[in-house]
Design an enzyme around this catalytic site. Structure first.
Site, mmCIF file in Angstrom:
data_model
loop_
_atom_site.group_PDB
_atom_site.id
_atom_site.type_symbol
_atom_site.label_atom_id
_atom_site.label_comp_id
_atom_site.label_asym_id
_atom_site.label_seq_id
_atom_site.Cartn_x
_atom_site.Cartn_y
_atom_site.Cartn_z
ATOM 1 N N LYS A 1 14.972 -17.963 48.603
ATOM 2 C CA LYS A 1 15.041 -18.251 50.010
ATOM 3 C C LYS A 1 15.862 -17.717 50.969
ATOM 4 O O LYS A 1 15.552 -17.311 51.762
ATOM 5 C CB LYS A 1 14.789 -19.867 50.293
ATOM 6 C CG LYS A 1 16.108 -20.608 49.972
ATOM 7 C CD LYS A 1 15.680 -22.072 50.419
ATOM 8 C CE LYS A 1 17.208 -22.672 50.068
ATOM 9 N NZ LYS A 1 18.333 -22.027 51.049
ATOM 10 N N THR A 2 17.156 -17.631 50.440
ATOM 11 C CA THR A 2 18.238 -16.956 51.043
ATOM 12 C C THR A 2 17.940 -15.728 51.388
ATOM 13 O O THR A 2 17.974 -15.093 52.366
ATOM 14 C CB THR A 2 19.484 -17.192 50.611
ATOM 15 O OG1 THR A 2 19.640 -18.593 50.348
ATOM 16 C CG2 THR A 2 20.725 -16.701 51.283
ATOM 17 N N ASP B 1 17.362 -23.178 57.944
ATOM 18 C CA ASP B 1 17.459 -23.011 56.631
ATOM 19 C C ASP B 1 17.476 -24.619 56.133
ATOM 20 O O ASP B 1 17.838 -25.648 57.024
ATOM 21 C CB ASP B 1 18.674 -22.494 56.207
ATOM 22 C CG ASP B 1 18.725 -22.471 54.537
ATOM 23 O OD1 ASP B 1 17.623 -22.495 53.977
ATOM 24 O OD2 ASP B 1 19.796 -22.132 54.089
ATOM 25 N N GLU B 2 17.156 -24.901 54.958
ATOM 26 C CA GLU B 2 17.177 -26.132 54.340
ATOM 27 C C GLU B 2 16.530 -27.616 55.270
ATOM 28 O O GLU B 2 17.073 -28.266 55.452
ATOM 29 C CB GLU B 2 18.367 -26.554 53.772
ATOM 30 C CG GLU B 2 19.126 -25.558 52.863
ATOM 31 C CD GLU B 2 18.609 -25.818 51.650
ATOM 32 O OE1 GLU B 2 17.758 -26.471 51.215
ATOM 33 O OE2 GLU B 2 19.347 -25.315 50.603
ATOM 34 N N GLN C 1 12.963 -30.980 46.918
ATOM 35 C CA GLN C 1 14.252 -31.252 46.852
ATOM 36 C C GLN C 1 14.992 -31.896 47.972
ATOM 37 O O GLN C 1 16.209 -31.771 47.992
ATOM 38 C CB GLN C 1 14.787 -29.775 46.834
ATOM 39 C CG GLN C 1 14.531 -28.914 45.474
ATOM 40 C CD GLN C 1 15.171 -27.714 45.331
ATOM 41 O OE1 GLN C 1 16.315 -27.538 45.068
ATOM 42 N NE2 GLN C 1 14.512 -26.291 45.601
ATOM 43 N N ARG D 1 18.035 -27.113 37.567
ATOM 44 C CA ARG D 1 19.468 -26.262 37.539
ATOM 45 C C ARG D 1 19.635 -25.472 36.326
ATOM 46 O O ARG D 1 20.375 -24.610 36.163
ATOM 47 C CB ARG D 1 20.596 -27.551 37.684
ATOM 48 C CG ARG D 1 20.453 -28.409 39.038
ATOM 49 C CD ARG D 1 20.327 -27.852 40.198
ATOM 50 N NE ARG D 1 19.038 -27.656 40.608
ATOM 51 C CZ ARG D 1 18.793 -26.995 41.468
ATOM 52 N NH1 ARG D 1 19.543 -26.022 42.224
ATOM 53 N NH2 ARG D 1 17.326 -26.839 41.980
#
Length: 657
Positions: free
Chosen positions: A26-27, A217-218, A248, A589
């Site tokens: 995504k970044t 973002d986020e 998330q 993770r």
């Protein structure tokens, strides 16, 4: 870029929601979108990029510069608070501030609240009134969720109405003091930014026209105020792109509201929805497990993590007899990975709550395995654990100056100077019994407090029977006779700290020898003092602290009923779904190997041995999604085992494609 990312970069005009799965890049997508807009002729000053951390903002700005080959100086990017500060510096006078206002950090904010409390001359003696730091946390949470302070004080902190009313009075005076001193706290940087947009149309028009493209973002981590800011800022050009993953969203305790991302299509009726589902991090088997976990949530956008990597090993589920054997299994596997050539820092142990790591930390220390606790202190180094253990240290060694002073300063009217003076008188006695018999006469506030301390030790001494002692009963008495009230009024997260202390109660109940207990505790404390430096170390972390990170090998411990999900979330759908998202975050993770463990038996001081099944989140999974190593029934009803004895014979693990 892959096709999913490319579509976002080139087609995301108008209101857009980008659902970016874990490990999907995504970044990278956001960075390319910013670079693409500038390449298409959009002036950098017309772009606003909002992130949640300074680190993320810097990384994105650096990557944009590398992509373009030059630094777009007029591009505004940073955290919500950073952008709010810049806008308020130019417009603060409209709100009755000067543009050179100072910003209060959390300590400064707490100090000002103390002053507000003092100015009200609150008569709180004997009312167990919360300390300024707790009042600050209540006010902050209420403001970020757009709810009443009184409501938060009662619902989240269990304070009665008369205390909640006082907190509301303190908030009013606190706001006055900030205004008079030309001060803003961190919450004000958001709330006053929103106030500018709502109350001053000329300010809103200037910024909503300037920023033709807004990227966030986020977005799943936004609170009420942040979502409202974005809505107000974007309603002219309507080019707002938010990136996030509802699966998330795990920070409701910080005021994050998953409804912001879930309701985005409703708030922006013409919104396009993009999905970035290709995962570059984990093996197909780990992703298959993760997809199956989150599918049980009702309130979500459907998405499926798609693997980019080759087939590998199935995740493993391991039942353990109890927490001690769970710790033993984990350390043995860590050593095995290490012998196979893996570095310690390639391995992470994740857990829902801090207290679940106590036995793991002791076992790692005993095996001389270096470890670091990410984003927090080691279990036995936490202040509330050390406070209670201090009483036990005095029982074992009457002359322990540090333990005595730690206890003394927990009480009203005793500061560092008076604690030292009192200890100088205490140490003249030969033993604890002499102190109790003869007592120390004091004047002022400290007299009543010292009497409480002496009475506490008078009772604790009755629990000692020769070389044996009922340590758990001693800890329970300490908690019930003052310490729990101290905890509630001192820490905003006192419920989590009480969970830690409940686990301490269960932990010490397995000991009869106080010296042996303190030796084990000190082993952990001494190991903490070693300088690890750049030496690779195993990572221990709560799942909340681990979000955004990844490791080749991940252990998830404590996956048993009543603990994960937390028993308090079972009857509330939104809470239960957040717990499931927490498990999903933990699983995603892992890059190469995922090992999940649960203890079948747990010792409870109040109920004795408690047997339980694996977490409901495990029971929801199809058995073919993981390999169970060992058999649960071999541990049922095993009596008389020593806490650190290991009778677990791991069966050979067979991995299937």
């Amino acid at each position: 870029m892959n096709e999913e990312q490319y579509r976002v970069v080139t087609e995301a005009d108008g209101p857009c929601l980008v659902l970016a799965g874990a490990g999907s890049g995504k970044t990278r997508t956001l960075v390319f979108r910013v670079a693409y807009l500038i390449e298409q002729g959009i002036c950098p000053e017309n772009i606003l990029l909002v992130t949640f951390t300074n680190k993320a903002a810097k990384e994105m700005m650096d990557r944009v510069e590398r992509l373009l080959g030059f630094k777009p100086d007029d591009l505004l990017g940073g955290t919500f608070h950073h952008v709010g500060n810049l806008i308020l510096r130019k417009n603060a006078t409209k709100l009755g501030y000067k543009n050179n206002f100072n910003i209060l950090d959390q300590d400064d904010s707490t100090t000002l609240i103390k002053q507000a409390m003092a100015s009200l001359a609150l008569n709180v003696k004997g009312q167990n009134f919360p300390k300024a730091s707790v009042v600050q946390a209540i006010i902050s949470y209420a403001r970020n969720t757009n709810r009443e302070v009184k409501e938060i004080a009662g619902e989240y902190y269990d304070y009665p109405d008369f205390i909640a009313d006082k907190v509301r009075e303190i908030e009013f005076v606190y706001e006055q003091k900030k205004k008079a001193g030309n001060l803003m706290d961190f919450d004000d940087l958001l709330i006053n930014w929103l106030k500018l947009l709502v109350d001053f149309p000329e300010v809103k028009n200037r910024y909503r026209k300037q920023f033709k493209y807004i990227l966030v973002d986020e977005y799943q981590d936004t609170n009420f105020v942040q979502a409202e800011i974005i809505r107000e800022m974007s309603d002219f050009h309507n080019n707002v792109l938010v990136v996030g993953d509802d699966s998330q969203s795990i920070y409701s305790f910080r005021a994050a509201d998953v409804r912001n991302i879930l309701s985005f299509p409703k708030a922006y009726p013409k919104a396009k929805i993009f999905k970035i589902e290709t995962n570059y991090r984990s093996t197909p088997q780990i992703l298959q497990l993760a997809n199956s976990i989150i599918r049980h949530n009702v309130d979500q956008f459907e998405k499926t993590l798609l693997p980019h990597r080759e087939q590998s090993k199935l995740p493993v589920l391991i039942p353990a007899r109890d927490n001690y054997q769970q710790a033993n299994i984990v350390t043995r596997k860590i050593l095995k990975f290490y012998e196979e050539g893996h570095k310690f820092n390639e391995m992470a142990i994740l857990y829902r709550s801090n207290y679940q790591s106590a036995e793991i930390q002791l076992e790692l220390s005993k095996q001389n395995i270096p470890y670091v606790v990410r984003g927090g202190m080691r279990y036995f180094a936490q202040a509330h654990i050390k406070d209670v253990v201090a009483y036990l240290k005095v029982l074992a060694n009457f002359q322990d100056e540090l333990a005595w002073k730690r206890i003394l300063m927990l009480y009203e009217g005793i500061g560092m100077k008076s604690a030292d003076a009192i200890y100088q008188r205490i140490k003249k006695f030969g033993e604890l019994a002499e102190l109790i018999d003869q007592n120390i006469k004091l004047k002022g506030k400290g007299a009543e407090s010292l009497q409480k301390i002496v009475e506490t030790f008078k009772h604790l001494m009755t629990l000692s029977h020769g070389d044996a002692m009922d340590i758990a009963e001693a800890v329970e008495y300490i908690l019930e006779h003052g310490y729990e009230s101290y905890l509630k009024n001192t820490y905003e997260n006192y419920k989590e700290r009480m969970d830690d202390l409940t686990q301490l109660l269960n932990f010490v109940a397995l000991y009869k020898d106080l010296g042996k207990l303190l030796s084990d505790v000190m082993l952990s404390e001494n190991f903490e003092g070693e300088k690890i430096g750049d030496k690779p170390a195993v990572i221990l972390s709560t799942i909340h602290q681990a979000k955004g990170l990844e490791w080749p090998m991940v252990f998830i411990i404590g996956l048993r009923d009543g603990y994960f999900p937390h028993h308090k979330s079972i009857d509330n759908q939104s809470d239960l779904e957040e717990e499931r998202r927490l498990f999903y975050v933990a699983v995603t993770r892992a890059r190469d190997e995922l090992i999940m463990l649960y203890p079948i038996r747990a010792f409870s001081y109040k109920f004795g041995d408690v047997y339980s099944e694996p977490s409901m989140f495990i029971r929801e999974l199809k058995p073919e999604l993981y390999l169970e190593e060992g058999r649960a029934d071999r541990f049922a009803n095993r009596e008389g085992k020593e806490p650190f004895e290991d009778d677990f014979d791991s069966e050979k693990v067979i991995y299937y494609d």
